[in-house]
Enzyme design. Structure first.
Site, short mmCIF file in Angstrom:
data_model
loop_
_atom_site.label_atom_id
_atom_site.label_comp_id
_atom_site.label_asym_id
_atom_site.label_seq_id
_atom_site.Cartn_x
_atom_site.Cartn_y
_atom_site.Cartn_z
CE LYS A 260 -38.10 0.75 167.46
NZ LYS A 260 -36.81 0.22 167.05
NE ARG A 261 -44.23 1.18 160.60
CZ ARG A 261 -43.63 0.10 161.10
NH1 ARG A 261 -42.33 0.00 161.05
NH2 ARG A 261 -44.33 -0.87 161.65
#
Ligand code: GLU
Ligand code: ZN
Length: 495
Positions: A263-264
């Site tokens: 997600k980062r």
């Protein structure tokens, strides 16, 4: 034919920003529903008030809308099995009621173990090389033991009693899978404070919403044995109609360096694609290739074509590699497939955001843009790139600025006679069309000054467009018009 009873769901939790892995899951479910003539259910799993946000909920709706993945049942549109936000279902006491039924029927029990006690026993089990999961301590408490725990003020969790049989299913993507009974310990359904967990609410809603196929990421595979067991219990207490959904676990999406796309990673955020100017059609096209193939090496297709061809036997169990370059190339293909009018419309918001035009654009800006789009359509890979390519045609002259690095590299002292000659030649030209502009400039600079084309046209390009890289030069000058072209040649010469 009977396949029209297919009901699939996309059920994200509204935490953070929508990401591409999520979109892939939504797309595959949507495609399966469309392929089978089934129903695509959109459910919001927002029972965790500490992590969920309204903003993220809105972003999820906006994401599916932008992508054109319309849902048949869910928030906004409603449906026969609503509400479709678990927070609302929780408020109605639905999950607490099911937990009570499970307790009464003996499928679940109250566990009074404190976190410290659980930790201590887990460590001991690991030291003795036994399975570290919950050890069944509270499975068969006597009434006296319960009274004692209650008197101590302990607040119990509700635990599901896993059957002592192995768990087996025929995964729609990965084939037969078995988990041995001792691999899957009793697990918590409801927290001590009464909050129902994902382990309860997700299968309960799948049962109540009569979901027939669960297509979801491989990261959830280890929770499937627990969910299958809970389904069995839900059938017995009459919460489900007795059907257990089929499960298919979609392959991992890997990012750089052989690790899961996180997600980062910036390229995992859906918003990033919107900001850069990826077309929803292109993003869906690319995400379709992450774990599925149409066959015959076909890699360019729209979502309706995908749905028509979408069968689960073409979903691969192997991890898929996320390749931003390929995604971008597909975006370029989609951009080239648009009509120029459509492309112009899609570029407008980017120009507005960059301050190159007003919202709504003026008639003359629209004319300029319509004329310029065919010049750039072939080279665009994202809509955002259009701004740098056409802004010089649109910004008011008092806000036209040239790229500083390009100016110092190209508009040198040597360039001054080139600009002067170009200015003189074009000032005398009346029929302001690309072919004439080209003829005049060639005559003046290449024949007249004896320059190579690059040396001749580079300064003109930077002077007029502000950059070394621009749409085709003569066509650009035609669109810009004679007056503005001469002004820019003059101001570049003066600098
Ligand atoms: N809310 C869960 C998630 O976002 C859904 C998982 C599932 O598809 O079962 O991970
Ligand atoms: Zn216990």
């Amino acid at each position: 034919m009977s396949d029209s009873a297919v009901r699939v769901r996309f059920c994200p939790s509204p935490t953070g920003n929508p990401h591409v892995g999520m979109v892939r899951t939504a797309l595959f479910n949507w495609a399966y529903a469309h392929h089978t003539g089934g129903t695509f259910v959109f459910r919001i799993e927002d029972t965790d008030s500490a992590r969920d946000s309204e903003e993220s909920y809105e972003a999820l709706l906006g994401a599916l809308e932008w992508l054109g993945l319309t849902w048949d049942e869910g928030p906004v549109v409603g449906g026969a099995y609503g509400p479709y936000r678990q927070s609302e279902r929780m408020r109605d006491g639905l999950y607490a009621g099911v937990a009570d039924q499970l307790l009464r029927a003996g499928f679940a029990y109250r566990c009074y173990c404190s976190p410290e006690e659980l930790d201590e026993r887990r460590e001991r089990a690991m030291a003795e090389k036994r399975a570290p999961g919950y050890d069944g301590h509270c499975r068969a408490l006597t009434a006296l033991q319960v009274a004692d725990y209650e008197a101590q003020g302990r607040k119990p969790v509700v635990r599901f009693r896993m059957p002592e049989t192995d768990s087996t299913w025929d995964d729609l993507v990965r084939g037969p899978i078995t988990f041995a009974a001792d691999q899957v310990p009793d697990y918590v359904l409801v927290r001590a404070n009464g909050e129902p967990l994902y382990t309860l609410v997700n299968p309960v809603d799948d049962a109540l919403m009569r979901i027939t196929h669960v297509l979801r990421g491989e990261d959830l595979l280890s929770s499937t044995p627990r969910q299958l067991a809970l389904y069995g219990a839900l059938a017995q207490i009459g919460v489900s109609d007795g059907t257990t959904p089929r499960f298919g676990h979609l392959p991992y999406v890997m990012g750089e360096g052989n690790r899961k796309l996180s997600k980062r990673d910036p390229e995992s955020s859906l918003q990033w694609y919107r900001d850069e100017g990826y077309l929803p059609e292109a993003l869906l096209n690319y995400l379709a290739l992450l774990g599925w193939s149409m066959g015959e090496d076909r890699e360019f297709f729209g979502k309706d074509e995908m749905a028509a061809a979408f069968t689960l036997d073409r979903v691969s169990p192997n991890p898929a590699r996320f390749d931003l370059k390929k995604c971008t190339a597909i975006n370029g293909d989609w951009i080239r497939a648009l009509t120029p009018e459509d492309l112009a419309q899609r570029i407008i918001p980017f120009l507005v955001r960059a301050g190159a035009i007003l919202d709504p654009p003026s008639e003359s800006d629209l004319e300029v843009l319509t004329a310029a789009v065919p010049l750039i359509q072939e080279r665009l890979e994202t809509l955002g790139q259009a701004v740098g390519m056409v802004a010089f045609l649109l910004v008011p002259d008092d806000r036209f600025v040239r790229d500083a690095a390009d100016v110092s590299a190209v508009l040198t002292a040597d360039a001054q006679p080139v600009l002067a000659a170009a200015q003189a030649a074009l000032a005398a030209l009346d029929d302001w069309r690309a072919e004439h502009i080209e003829r005049e400039l060639r005559a003046a600079l290449i024949e007249g000054l004896g320059l190579k084309p690059k040396v001749a046209f580079g300064p003109v390009r930077v002077a007029v467009t502000g950059r070394r890289i621009s749409p085709p030069l003569f066509e650009s000058l035609e669109i810009l018009g004679k007056g503005r072209t001469l002004d820019r040649l003059a101001t570049a010469g003066a600098s």
